[in-house]
Design an enzyme around this catalytic site. Structure first.
Site, mmCIF file in Angstrom:
data_model
loop_
_atom_site.group_PDB
_atom_site.id
_atom_site.type_symbol
_atom_site.label_atom_id
_atom_site.label_comp_id
_atom_site.label_asym_id
_atom_site.label_seq_id
_atom_site.Cartn_x
_atom_site.Cartn_y
_atom_site.Cartn_z
ATOM 1 C CG ASP A 115 -42.690 -25.921 8.940
ATOM 2 O OD1 ASP A 115 -43.363 -25.740 9.967
ATOM 3 O OD2 ASP A 115 -43.058 -26.641 7.991
ATOM 4 C CD GLU B 20 -49.351 -33.274 8.133
ATOM 5 O OE1 GLU B 20 -48.653 -32.373 8.643
ATOM 6 O OE2 GLU B 20 -48.995 -33.927 7.139
ATOM 7 C CE LYS C 77 -46.341 -25.782 10.132
ATOM 8 N NZ LYS C 77 -45.717 -27.105 10.278
ATOM 9 C CG ASP D 183 -40.655 -29.168 7.689
ATOM 10 O OD1 ASP D 183 -41.820 -29.348 7.282
ATOM 11 O OD2 ASP D 183 -40.230 -29.669 8.752
HETATM 12 O O1 KIV Z 1 -44.293 -28.461 5.802
HETATM 13 C C1 KIV Z 1 -45.490 -28.349 5.502
HETATM 14 O O2 KIV Z 1 -45.879 -28.178 4.338
HETATM 15 C C2 KIV Z 1 -46.468 -28.424 6.586
HETATM 16 C C3 KIV Z 1 -47.899 -28.515 6.198
HETATM 17 C C4 KIV Z 1 -48.198 -29.858 5.689
HETATM 18 C C5 KIV Z 1 -48.789 -28.148 7.322
HETATM 19 O O3 KIV Z 1 -46.108 -28.458 7.723
#
Ligand code: KIV
Length: 272
Positions: free
Chosen positions: A92, A191, A122, A53
């Site tokens: 995501d 993270e 995710k 995201d």
């Molecule tokens: O949205 C994203 O790019 C992420 C990564 C930073 C793990 O969640």
């Protein structure tokens, strides 16, 4: 051309990632949001592609990941899924699509899988979303967790600084990681947390732990625009730049504009 040639050329699955952790083979993961880029990184040997995201920031120009919608994410995710051959593709779930109720979360996860063809979703959160994770996993959808600096909670955190430096938050994170594993997550992203804490979670969990700004783990993930150096103003400590695409693109476009203005393009060979 220096693509990484993986020994195992079969499609990467959640099960394969677990085997990689068990054998000590590190997992390489990057974000992508479009068909062309996903095709390039898939062919270059990446194991996992995350349709993050972070598209909210790097593709749509928002300040945070909060505004991106499910419809917008499915456009990016569909394009990436159509390009990926070997890599496992994870999408995501955007802010607001899984927090309201378990049922709504399951419905939205199913929608993402059906509409886009990605392999997994995710979600950000720990014990607070464990029941939701279990519900999605029970539908046959692999789920990746995400702990530490979870950008969808930026308004609650108030800062993008390193998380879990204090003992209490570190212990909560470890408990969250265990809760996600117990709920059926096939992997988790950690993270921007201290490297010692990442090492502890890597040791305690049997599922792979993918780090971003968290030191050594079972694998690493970066936002592709950051590692390709597209934005010269964004250079956090944990990002290693493997290219300077901002300069490459600026030089290329500058040369093109000059050629058009000077009528050096198109040449006799570049016309019908
Ligand atoms: O949205 C994203 O790019 C992420 C990564 C930073 C793990 O969640």
């Amino acid at each position: 051309m220096s693509a990484y040639i993986p020994e195992n050329k079969k499609k990467v699955t959640a099960l394969r990632l677990r085997e990689m952790k068990a054998t000590g083979e590190k997992i390489a993961m990057l974000t992508a949001y479009d068909y062309t880029t996903a095709g390039i990184i898939d062919a270059a040997g990446i194991d996992v592609i995350l349709v993050g995201d972070s598209a909210s920031n790097v593709m749509l120009g928002h300040q945070t990941t909060l505004p991106i919608t499910l419809d917008e994410m499915t456009v990016f995710a569909g394009a990436v899924a159509r390009a990926a051959g070997r890599a496992l593709v994870v999408c995501d779930m955007p802010f607001g699509t899984y927090q309201v109720s378990r049922e709504e979360a399951i419905r939205n996860a199913v929608k993402i899988i059906q509409k886009t063809g990605v392999d997994a979703v995710k979600l950000e959160g720990g014990q607070n979303i464990a029941e939701t994770v279990r519900g999605i996993v029970d539908c046959g959808i692999p789920v990746m967790g995400h702990l530490g600096l979870t950008p969808q909670s930026i308004n609650a955190f108030g800062t993008y600084a390193v998380r879990a430096r204090e003992q209490a938050e570190a212990e909560r994170l470890v408990a969250d990681a265990h809760a996600l594993e117990a709920a059926g997550c096939f992997a988790i992203v950690l993270e921007k947390i201290p490297a010692v804490l990442t090492a502890r979670v890597v040791k305690e969990l049997s599922i792979p732990v993918i780090g971003i700004g968290g030191g050594e783990a079972d694998g690493q993930v970066l936002v592709i625009d950051d590692m390709l150096g597209k934005n010269p103003d964004f250079k956090p400590k944990f990002v290693r730049r493997y290219a300077d695409l901002h300069s490459v693109m600026t030089d290329a476009v500058g040369a093109y504009v000059t050629d058009v203005k000077n009528t050096a393009f198109p040449s006799a060979d570049e016309r019908y």
